[in-house]
Design an enzyme around this catalytic site. Structure first.
Site: not given
Length: 348
Positions: A165, A156, A243, A106, A77-78, A130, A278, A219, A297-298, A128, A241
């Protein structure tokens, strides 16, 4: 340019996405130590490949919570997929269905749950969640996803507050005016994310279980203590995870945390992992250390940024091909042959 590996998609996304969108997707917390360690930790694991095993026929299918997927890679989930591609989560859902794998949608989707379901009917989807201060809104979401045919609920657990960030702070990150958090439009202000409920505890799993018959996956677990609590509170799965390194910096890489979580649950629930995957060989390492499936994710967002649904399918197909090849070269013809005997941790 031929897209040969996932880093090719990363380079494309960095070049062509608007800076504010790239920075949002790429961001880690604070100095990004954990974000980067998620990737570096895989490089410290070495294979112990076996030779002269018949790998002429390969079986890379597996099951998660009873549902078969074509290979053990799903989509994590993103949020805010329209930042990467105009069709947003609709394209993500279509790519997951085309590749016969699981997509975790998400809470912070820029498409409605209904749009996601219509875009890819019959796909394997989890949702997912919140938990927000407005418990009624969270309850309605849970009941809505069950009615729509989602097959799992992913809570999550690592976001009582949003991690710092730095690039998002510098950029004053907000969604563009034409984008909305579609499933929480009446109860959400995207620039503040202040509606998250920091009072959520383990007891809220009992509350969720009272609302739905869906299996609950938690998660954000990184320790044996929390893994044991998750099992005790009746969850059906755990996603190891951090995150993507976006919350508490200088915590463990997820692949390093996986072993103690797997040992703690002793096969009582399924264990999955995200963060830092990756290459197909990373998938093999995660399975060797006890994960049932990994979630990306990414890299999924990079695929969307490249060519939407088609680009994300390309990302998944590359991982699938690399995973199959890594398995064969390590001497495994099926998922059941993968085990801890295949890996060792580097002395370096």
């Amino acid at each position: 340019m031929a897209m040969v590996c996932l880093s090719d998609f990363e380079a494309y996304a960095k070049k062509y996405l608007p800076k504010i969108a790239w920075d949002y997707f790429a961001a880690g917390a604070d100095e990004c130590t954990t974000r980067d360690e998620n990737i570096l930790a895989y490089k410290r694991i070495r294979f112990r490949p076996r030779m002269l095993w018949d790998v002429s026929v390969m079986d890379i299918k597996t099951k998660i919570l009873g549902s078969e997927i074509s290979f053990p890679v799903g989509i994590a989930p993103t949020g805010f997929h329209q930042l990467a591609w105009p069709d947003g989560e609709k394209s993500t859902a279509r790519a997951a269905r085309a590749m016969n794998t699981c997509y975790i949608a998400s809470t912070y989707s820029t498409c409605t749950l209904e749009e996601i379901c219509v875009a890819a009917p019959g796909g394997l989807r989890w949702f997912q969640l919140y938990i927000h201060r407005n418990r009624a809104a969270s309850q309605q979401l849970v009941q809505r996803v069950e009615a729509l045919g989602f097959q799992g609920l992913v809570l999550t657990a690592d976001l009582p507050y949003t991690g710092k960030r730095r690039d998002d702070v510098r950029n004053g990150f907000c969604l563009p005016p034409h984008m909305k958090v579609k499933n929480l439009e009446q109860a959400f202000e995207v620039c503040k994310m202040s509606l998250l409920d920091p009072s959520v505890t383990w007891n809220d799993i009992y509350w969720l279980r009272s609302l739905t018959r869906l299996p609950i996956i938690i998660k954000g677990i990184l320790t044996r203590e929390d893994a044991e609590l998750a099992v005790r509170h009746g969850v059906q799965g755990i996603i190891v995870s951090n995150h993507g390194g976006r919350q508490l910096d200088e915590g463990p890489a997820t692949i390093d945390a996986l072993v103690e979580v797997v040992e703690a649950v002793r096969g009582r629930v399924e264990v999955y992992i995200d963060g830092g995957i990756r290459k197909g060989s990373d998938v093999l390492k995660a399975l060797a250390l006890g994960a049932k499936c990994v979630f990306i994710g990414r890299p999924a967002l990079w695929g969307l940024a490249y060519k939407g649904e088609e680009g994300l399918q390309d990302v998944l197909r590359i991982l699938q091909d690399e995973f199959r090849l890594s398995m064969a070269l390590a001497g495994c013809a099926s998922i059941s042959e993968i085990g801890q005997h295949l890996v060792q941790f580097s002395k370096l």
